[in-house]
Scaffold this motif. Structure first.
Motif, PDB file in Angstrom:
ATOM      1  N   PHE A 200       0.826  -1.206   0.000  1.00  0.00           N
ATOM      2  CA  PHE A 200       0.000   0.000   0.000  1.00  0.00           C
ATOM      3  C   PHE A 200       0.866   1.264   0.000  1.00  0.00           C
ATOM      4  CE2 PHE A 200      -1.879   3.427   2.453  1.00  0.00           C
ATOM      5  CZ  PHE A 200      -3.017   3.689   1.706  1.00  0.00           C
ATOM      6  N   TYR A 201       1.818   1.340   0.934  1.00  0.00           N
ATOM      7  CA  TYR A 201       2.628   2.554   1.042  1.00  0.00           C
ATOM      8  C   TYR A 201       3.535   2.753  -0.166  1.00  0.00           C
ATOM      9  CZ  TYR A 201       0.904   4.039   5.523  1.00  0.00           C
ATOM     10  OH  TYR A 201       0.086   4.510   6.521  1.00  0.00           O
ATOM     11  N   GLU A 202       3.921   1.673  -0.831  1.00  0.00           N
ATOM     12  CA  GLU A 202       4.690   1.820  -2.071  1.00  0.00           C
ATOM     13  C   GLU A 202       3.891   2.585  -3.115  1.00  0.00           C
ATOM     14  OE1 GLU A 202       5.832  -2.041  -3.471  1.00  0.00           O
ATOM     15  OE2 GLU A 202       7.124  -2.416  -1.747  1.00  0.00           O
ATOM     16  N   LYS A 203       2.581   2.370  -3.140  1.00  0.00           N
ATOM     17  CA  LYS A 203       1.710   3.007  -4.129  1.00  0.00           C
ATOM     18  C   LYS A 203       1.168   4.359  -3.665  1.00  0.00           C
ATOM     19  CE  LYS A 203       2.093  -0.522  -6.784  1.00  0.00           C
ATOM     20  NZ  LYS A 203       3.039  -0.477  -7.870  1.00  0.00           N
ATOM     21  N   LEU A 204       1.193   4.641  -2.375  1.00  0.00           N
ATOM     22  CA  LEU A 204       0.642   5.890  -1.855  1.00  0.00           C
ATOM     23  C   LEU A 204       1.585   7.072  -2.086  1.00  0.00           C
ATOM     24  CD1 LEU A 204      -1.842   6.999  -0.301  1.00  0.00           C
ATOM     25  CD2 LEU A 204      -0.497   6.728   1.778  1.00  0.00           C
ATOM     26  N   VAL A 205       2.853   6.792  -2.204  1.00  0.00           N
ATOM     27  CA  VAL A 205       3.855   7.847  -2.396  1.00  0.00           C
ATOM     28  C   VAL A 205       3.800   8.331  -3.842  1.00  0.00           C
ATOM     29  CG1 VAL A 205       6.317   8.367  -2.321  1.00  0.00           C
ATOM     30  CG2 VAL A 205       5.305   6.875  -0.596  1.00  0.00           C
TER      31      VAL A 205
END
Length: 132
Positions: A87-92
């Motif tokens: 998730f955090y890989e894609k949120l940035v």
């Protein structure tokens, strides 16, 4: 911990004591944007009146968070770790900043990654997004 009869008494269990929903709502945070609640049952309200209850994720949104992700039932710790990581890989965004307007798409892509890892369906769909 959800409090079924007094929703504002609901709390998150923290190492140094409970973090109460009423305290979060009373806080004076400047433009809180995003919360990821990876603990179990954070989008579960009162089963007897589901249309009228406040769950932990909704309370976070009511207190000003634009975007919240929570869980509908128990989640395996390893599954939660995989989802949060993907998730955090894609949120940035391209500039390296977190962009809460990308939360729904980031969650979708994280869940797609779980499907490729043969994670059971009930663990793939445990997380939901509320908000922007």
């Amino acid at each position: 911990m959800p409090h079924r009869t007094q929703p504002f008494e609901s709390s998150f269990t923290m190492r140094d004591g409970p973090l109460m929903i009423k305290d979060i709502i009373r806080s004076n945070w400047q433009n809180p944007e995003f919360a990821f609640l990876s603990a179990c049952h954070t989008t579960v309200g009162d089963e007897k009146s589901p249309d009228e209850s406040i769950h932990l994720a909704a309370a976070m949104q009511f207190s000003g968070f634009r975007s919240v992700i929570g869980s509908m039932w128990s989640v395996d710790d390893e599954v939660a770790r995989q989802v949060v990581s993907a998730f955090y890989e894609k949120l940035v965004d391209d500039s390296g900043r977190l962009d809460c307007t990308r939360a729904a798409v980031a969650l979708h892509k994280a869940v797609k990654k779980l499907r490729r890892n043969n994670i059971p369906l009930e663990q793939q769909i445990v997380f939901v997004h509320i908000g922007v």
